[in-house]
Design a protein around this motif. Structure first.
Motif, mmCIF file in Angstrom:
data_model
loop_
_atom_site.group_PDB
_atom_site.id
_atom_site.type_symbol
_atom_site.label_atom_id
_atom_site.label_comp_id
_atom_site.label_asym_id
_atom_site.label_seq_id
_atom_site.Cartn_x
_atom_site.Cartn_y
_atom_site.Cartn_z
ATOM 1 N N VAL B 22 0.844 -1.197 0.000
ATOM 2 C CA VAL B 22 0.000 0.000 0.000
ATOM 3 C C VAL B 22 0.877 1.245 0.000
ATOM 4 C CG1 VAL B 22 -1.723 1.296 1.315
ATOM 5 C CG2 VAL B 22 -1.817 -1.220 1.227
ATOM 6 N N ARG B 23 1.863 1.263 0.897
ATOM 7 C CA ARG B 23 2.640 2.490 1.085
ATOM 8 C C ARG B 23 3.519 2.803 -0.118
ATOM 9 N NH1 ARG B 23 6.489 -0.781 4.904
ATOM 10 N NH2 ARG B 23 8.379 -0.753 3.655
ATOM 11 N N ALA B 24 3.882 1.756 -0.895
ATOM 12 C CA ALA B 24 4.736 1.997 -2.069
ATOM 13 C C ALA B 24 4.017 2.860 -3.093
ATOM 14 C CB ALA B 24 5.157 0.674 -2.696
ATOM 15 N N ARG B 25 2.729 3.094 -2.905
ATOM 16 C CA ARG B 25 1.969 3.914 -3.853
ATOM 17 C C ARG B 25 1.427 5.192 -3.228
ATOM 18 N NH1 ARG B 25 4.013 2.131 -8.431
ATOM 19 N NH2 ARG B 25 4.179 -0.101 -8.328
ATOM 20 N N ASN B 26 1.803 5.492 -1.983
ATOM 21 C CA ASN B 26 1.361 6.776 -1.426
ATOM 22 C C ASN B 26 2.533 7.484 -0.754
ATOM 23 O OD1 ASN B 26 1.532 6.263 1.472
ATOM 24 N ND2 ASN B 26 -0.232 4.915 1.229
ATOM 25 N N PHE B 27 2.333 8.742 -0.467
ATOM 26 C CA PHE B 27 3.409 9.540 0.113
ATOM 27 C C PHE B 27 3.251 9.728 1.623
ATOM 28 C CE2 PHE B 27 4.549 10.396 -4.222
ATOM 29 C CZ PHE B 27 5.906 10.659 -4.168
ATOM 30 N N ALA B 271 5.716 17.986 -6.911
ATOM 31 C CA ALA B 271 5.376 17.553 -8.272
ATOM 32 C C ALA B 271 4.540 16.280 -8.255
ATOM 33 C CB ALA B 271 6.656 17.333 -9.084
ATOM 34 N N TYR B 272 4.589 15.525 -7.137
ATOM 35 C CA TYR B 272 3.771 14.315 -7.110
ATOM 36 C C TYR B 272 2.289 14.670 -7.079
ATOM 37 C CZ TYR B 272 3.476 14.783 -1.947
ATOM 38 O OH TYR B 272 3.248 15.225 -0.667
ATOM 39 N N ARG B 273 1.993 15.951 -6.806
ATOM 40 C CA ARG B 273 0.593 16.373 -6.828
ATOM 41 C C ARG B 273 0.269 17.207 -8.068
ATOM 42 N NH1 ARG B 273 -0.288 18.193 -0.686
ATOM 43 N NH2 ARG B 273 -2.290 18.968 -1.434
ATOM 44 N N PHE B 274 1.135 17.145 -9.099
ATOM 45 C CA PHE B 274 0.855 17.810 -10.376
ATOM 46 C C PHE B 274 -0.438 17.207 -10.941
ATOM 47 C CE2 PHE B 274 1.029 17.983 -14.973
ATOM 48 C CZ PHE B 274 1.449 19.268 -15.223
ATOM 49 N N PRO B 275 -1.350 17.964 -11.545
ATOM 50 C CA PRO B 275 -1.265 19.395 -11.855
ATOM 51 C C PRO B 275 -1.840 20.333 -10.803
ATOM 52 C CG PRO B 275 -3.124 18.421 -13.018
ATOM 53 C CD PRO B 275 -2.522 17.344 -12.188
ATOM 54 N N ALA B 303 10.355 7.004 -6.788
ATOM 55 C CA ALA B 303 9.993 6.555 -8.141
ATOM 56 C C ALA B 303 8.790 5.608 -8.086
ATOM 57 C CB ALA B 303 11.189 5.876 -8.801
ATOM 58 N N LEU B 304 8.800 4.692 -7.132
ATOM 59 C CA LEU B 304 7.663 3.769 -6.990
ATOM 60 C C LEU B 304 6.375 4.542 -6.740
ATOM 61 C CD1 LEU B 304 8.987 0.891 -4.701
ATOM 62 C CD2 LEU B 304 8.456 0.753 -7.141
ATOM 63 N N ARG B 305 6.488 5.505 -5.859
ATOM 64 C CA ARG B 305 5.295 6.268 -5.490
ATOM 65 C C ARG B 305 4.807 7.141 -6.631
ATOM 66 N NH1 ARG B 305 7.902 4.603 -1.211
ATOM 67 N NH2 ARG B 305 6.876 4.415 0.806
ATOM 68 N N LEU B 306 5.697 7.464 -7.558
ATOM 69 C CA LEU B 306 5.286 8.241 -8.734
ATOM 70 C C LEU B 306 4.740 7.322 -9.824
ATOM 71 C CD1 LEU B 306 8.211 10.843 -8.967
ATOM 72 C CD2 LEU B 306 5.830 11.312 -8.348
ATOM 73 N N GLY B 307 4.674 6.015 -9.546
ATOM 74 C CA GLY B 307 4.018 5.110 -10.483
ATOM 75 C C GLY B 307 4.934 4.190 -11.271
#
Ligand SMILES: Cc1cc2nc3c(=O)[nH]c(=O)nc-3n(C[C@H](O)[C@H](O)[C@H](O)COP(=O)(O)OP(=O)(O)OC[C@H]3O[C@@H](n4cnc5c(N)ncnc54)[C@H](O)[C@@H]3O)c2cc1C
Ligand SMILES: Cc1cc2nc3c(=O)[nH]c(=O)nc-3n(C[C@H](O)[C@H](O)[C@H](O)COP(=O)(O)OP(=O)(O)OC[C@H]3O[C@@H](n4cnc5c(N)ncnc54)[C@H](O)[C@@H]3O)c2cc1C
Ligand code: SF4
Ligand code: SF4
Ligand code: FES
Lengths: 291, 467
Positions: B22-27, B271-275, B303-307
């Motif tokens: 789960v955490r690998a996909r959130n900040f 930037a992880y919350r772009f746009p 990088a993982l969290r950015l997809g």
């Protein structure tokens, strides 16, 4: 702080605007060739713009920008009295002052803004200034009066012939450098404008062996030398535009690499721009102006 | 049974964490922290040694048995205040200190079993205080009328400012970026150190009366010499913010980042919350990070969290030699980061549009130990291979930021560009100018930078009293 005290629209489509910002510290310090970074608000990005002029007495810094994407469009939508979250500077190294004799300034489009402050400093240092300024069309020309006032010779051109000399600035540059072959009085060429124009300004001057400076508009983040986003290859070496530049010997610059790097965020820039236009309730046709 | 063995009967208490998948996909922050009960139980393991070895392992000598004892007694606020007597940023240090090589490495319980979880307890007490909104302002000495300028709002600068304001001096911090905290805000990711915590610490300093001026780049808008006309003393804590590149072919391809840029875009610029936030970042599907330190771990996990579907760490030695904290390597692997060990990048490959498409690497083997005592990696001839990637992050180190030294002619630096300063006092080649943190030592740790700040603050205080 960072209050907009004056605003002028030079062109509507595409939007080219001038603003004067209250920033006494920067106004006192900024020299020709340096730039600032602004950030609109909490969610804003850090955007570099050249210092086009300063008024140290009144504490004002003049910027001129073309509305090319979300940040510059949103800046253009601000009015006199509004404030910017951040206005940081002066950044980069000032133009190296020297006795070049005559300096040939070749300015294209929005590049007229940085050229103004550099030419002003070089003139004050005792150099003779020849200006060649041009734009795609008449509407996109600005500050002809100010450039005229500080130039000893001036040539104004448009690509479409709507005003002044019909043709590209490099055509006039070529003629002037040919004329100069005997006298040899031009000791420096400064070429500032869109990257492709700068590339050709350098190509034109190279056979004449006249040193040519360009000011590179690379993508930046911190603009203090911390991230390397702004890196370019100059003479085979990696340089950071924000601290080593923004001016470099144009004959050494790898323009092709720089232009590729400028396209890194094209997709995201489009997303941001479309979202902005939707939120601002405008079609984008007017160049971001909401009225 | 000795006391040590008795205490070790109770094993060290783990800290609950978000599930790795789960955490690998959130900040959001990875560990949740101790509950009150667990904190008291863990604190109960401490023997409150008369000559506590743990304290010697801490660069700022936190009063460990005392604060841990207060937690065991259930007096959490008092524990937080005890911590703050020597450590201005316990909520930060409890999270990011390499405890396993500092305080906890010396704990006597560690000899036969597991050391007291000092870092986790430190974090617990500091978080408890913050949650109670009971930040207590300490007593401030009467004004001395002396003015000190601090350059850089990283851990070193913030510590100097906090100590000097309490001694009655007027303090102004100038920070180049638009947010204070140094690496704590631009480098270390949200999932390891929530930015709200850093902001709370900065707000605390402001509440004490420290003036903080952000977006002010010293060396550009004003030089150190000019500042000295307005201030009685100066502290330089400008950090190690100059990214080092590998110097191999293809490093300027699109999609190649320095760790500083990658992390700054993601953390400072969000930037992880772009746009929603304007700053973009390349969200690669196959990302390789070069390096083996904490910075590499942070980048590969970001990088993982950015997809990213694949996030590799390419490191030229073996896992045992990785300079990163064990906990970070463990977290990274748990989340799915793949280690490509004993491999070194030779060149980055790109397409005609200038975009990164892969990296050619060569396998390495470990040879004789080098100067650092670690076995030197040697390339194995003919072992080249290509890793297909679309994003690369270079995390092989940082140099000192040259902006201040290069505009301060009288300031002596060493051949790497670090400021020459006493490790005991921070004194530099210029009278009244002190320096500390990464700009002096090269990239180190948060608590070491704070330790340097403490020493410099004491020296600046003495200097101001004498002059
Ligand atoms: C030293 C320097 C001086 C500059 N001076 C001026 C100036 O005086 N007037 C002016 O109009 N423009 C100037 N620019 C360019 C200006 O910064 C960009 O046009 C601006 O960032 C675009 O932002 P945007 O969000 O509106 O557009 P975006 O949608 O972000 O981008 C549109 C275009 O601008 C370029 N760009 C995007 N972000 C940046 C960035 N952070 N830095 C540089 N370029 C970027 C992209 O390559 C793209 O082609 C300067 C750039 C630099 C580096
Ligand atoms: C990604 C990453 C992860 C890390 N993880 C850990 C960890 O888990 N644990 C740990 O202990 N350590 C870690 N470190 C190391 C630690 O963060 C540093 O050692 C510490 O922050 C150094 O503190 P400092 O105050 O010396 O400098 P910095 O934190 O670098 O702060 C320097 C400040 O000075 C400012 N500045 C620079 N130049 C100027 C100027 N000219 N004018 C004004 N201001 C200026 C900068 O903007 C910055 O804010 C990590 C580092 C990085 C990069
Ligand atoms: S500050 Fe760091 S080293 Fe010192 S006791 Fe706390 S966690 Fe340990
Ligand atoms: S933490 Fe360990 S070394 Fe320190 S006082 Fe407690 S038991 Fe002793
Ligand atoms: S913009 Fe970050 S180093 Fe130049």
């Amino acid at each position: 702080m960072n209050r907009i005290v004056a605003k002028e629209e030079f062109s509507r489509n595409p939007g080219v605007k001038m603003m004067q910002i209250e920033a006494p510290g920067i106004a006192r310090k900024a020299k020709g060739g340096q730039f600032v970074v602004f950030r609109l608000d909490e969610t804003g990005e850090r955007v570099p713009l050249t210092v086009a002029d300063t008024d140290p007495e009144k504490g004002l810094v003049t910027i001129i920008f073309q509305e090319v994407g979300k940040s510059t469009m949103a800046l253009g939508a601000l009015e006199v009295g509004d404030c910017l979250a951040d206005f940081i500077g002066p950044l980069g190294r000032p133009t190296h002052m020297d006795d070049y004799g005559t300096v040939l300034c070749v300015a294209g489009g929005i590049g007229i803004a940085p050229t103004h402050n550099i030419a002003k400093a070089l003139k004050a240092h005792g150099n003779r200034i020849i200006t060649v300024m041009g734009a795609r069309t008449k509407e996109l020309l600005f500050w002809e009066d100010k450039m005229r006032a500080l130039s000893d010779e001036i040539y104004v051109c448009t690509d479409d012939g709507s005003y002044g000399i019909h043709g590209l600035v490099t055509k006039v540059e070529q003629e002037l450098l040919e004329k100069n072959r005997e006298s040899g009085e031009i000791g420096l060429v400064i070429g500032i404008g869109p990257p492709i124009m700068m590339k050709f300004v350098c190509k034109t001057s190279e056979p004449f062996g006249v040193k040519t400076l360009v000011s590179l508009p690379t993508i930046m983040v911190d603009a203090t030398g911390m991230c390397g986003a702004c890196r370019v290859t100059v003479g085979g070496e990696t340089k950071f535009v924000c601290v080593d530049g923004p001016e470099f010997d144009g004959h050494q610059v790898d323009f092709d690499e720089m232009m590729k790097r400028q396209a890194i965020y094209l997709e995201q820039e489009k997303v941001a721009r479309e979202l902005y236009e939707k939120e601002a309730g405008c079609c984008g046709e007017c160049g971001g102006d909401r009225q | 049974m000795s006391e040590i063995n008795k205490a070790n009967k109770l094993p060290r208490h783990p800290m609950p964490e978000q599930d790795p998948k789960v955490r690998a996909r959130n900040f959001d922050e990875v560990p949740f922290g101790y509950s009150e009960e667990t904190a008291m139980a863990e604190a109960g393991r401490c023997l409150r040694c008369k000559k506590p070895k743990c304290v010697e392992g801490c660069p700022v000598n936190v009063k460990i048995p005392e604060f841990v004892g207060l937690i065991a007694d259930g007096d959490f606020l008092a524990a937080a205040h005890k911590l703050k007597e020597t450590n201005a940023l316990p909520a930060v240090c409890g999270r990011v200190c390499p405890q396993e090589s500092q305080c906890e490495s010396r704990c006597v319980l560690g000899k036969k079993g597991e050391p007291v979880a000092i870092g986790r307890l430190e974090r617990f007490a500091a978080d408890y205080e913050r949650a109670q909104a009971k930040m207590e302002l300490p007593a401030i000495a009467p004004s001395t009328g002396r003015k000190v300028v601090v350059i850089g709002a990283g851990p070193a600068g913030l510590t100097v400012a906090g100590d000097l304001i309490k001694l009655g001096h007027q303090v102004t911090i100038y920070e180049a970026l638009h947010k204070s905290g140094g690496v704590l805000v631009y480098g270390i990711p949200e999932f390891r150190l929530p930015k709200a915590i850093v902001q709370a610490e900065v707000d605390y300093l402001k509440a004490l009366g420290v003036e903080i001026v952000e977006s002010y780049v010293v060396g550009q808008i004003e030089t150190v010499d000019e500042l000295l006309e307005r201030y009685d003393a100066c502290f330089i804590g400008t950090g190690a913010g100059l990214p080092v590149f590998m110097g191999i072919e293809g490093e300027n391809l699109n999609g190649v980042y320095s760790a500083n840029e990658y992390l700054t875009r993601s953390n400072l610029m969000k930037a992880y919350r772009f746009p929603e936030y304007d700053t973009p970042i390349v969200k690669g599907k196959r990302v390789a990070t070069f390096g083996g330190g904490n910075v590499a771990m942070d980048a590969s996990r970001t990088a993982l969290r950015l997809g990213a579907e694949k996030s590799y760490i390419v490191y030229r030695r073996s896992e045992a030699e990785m300079p990163a904290r064990n906990e970070e390597i463990h977290h990274a692997k748990e989340e799915g980061v793949e280690l490509v060990l004993l491999a070194s990048p030779l060149r980055l490959l790109g397409n005609e549009k200038g975009w990164l498409t892969g990296v050619e690497c060569i396998r390495m083997e470990l040879g004789e130990p080098d100067d650092s005592g670690r076995r030197r990696p040697v390339p194995i001839e003919g072992s080249e291979f290509v890793l297909e990637i679309d994003t690369a992050v270079v995390a092989i180190g940082n140099g000192p930021n040259p902006l201040v030294p290069s505009t301060t002619p009288d300031l002596k630096t060493n051949r790497w560009g670090n400021i020459d300063a006493s490790l005991e006092t921070g004194a530099t080649s210029m009278t009244g100018v002190f320096a500390g943190g990464d700009i002096v030592t090269g990239a180190a740790t948060v608590i070491e930078a704070m330790g340097a700040g403490k020493k410099a603050a004491a020296a600046i205080h003495r200097y101001l009293e004498e002059n």
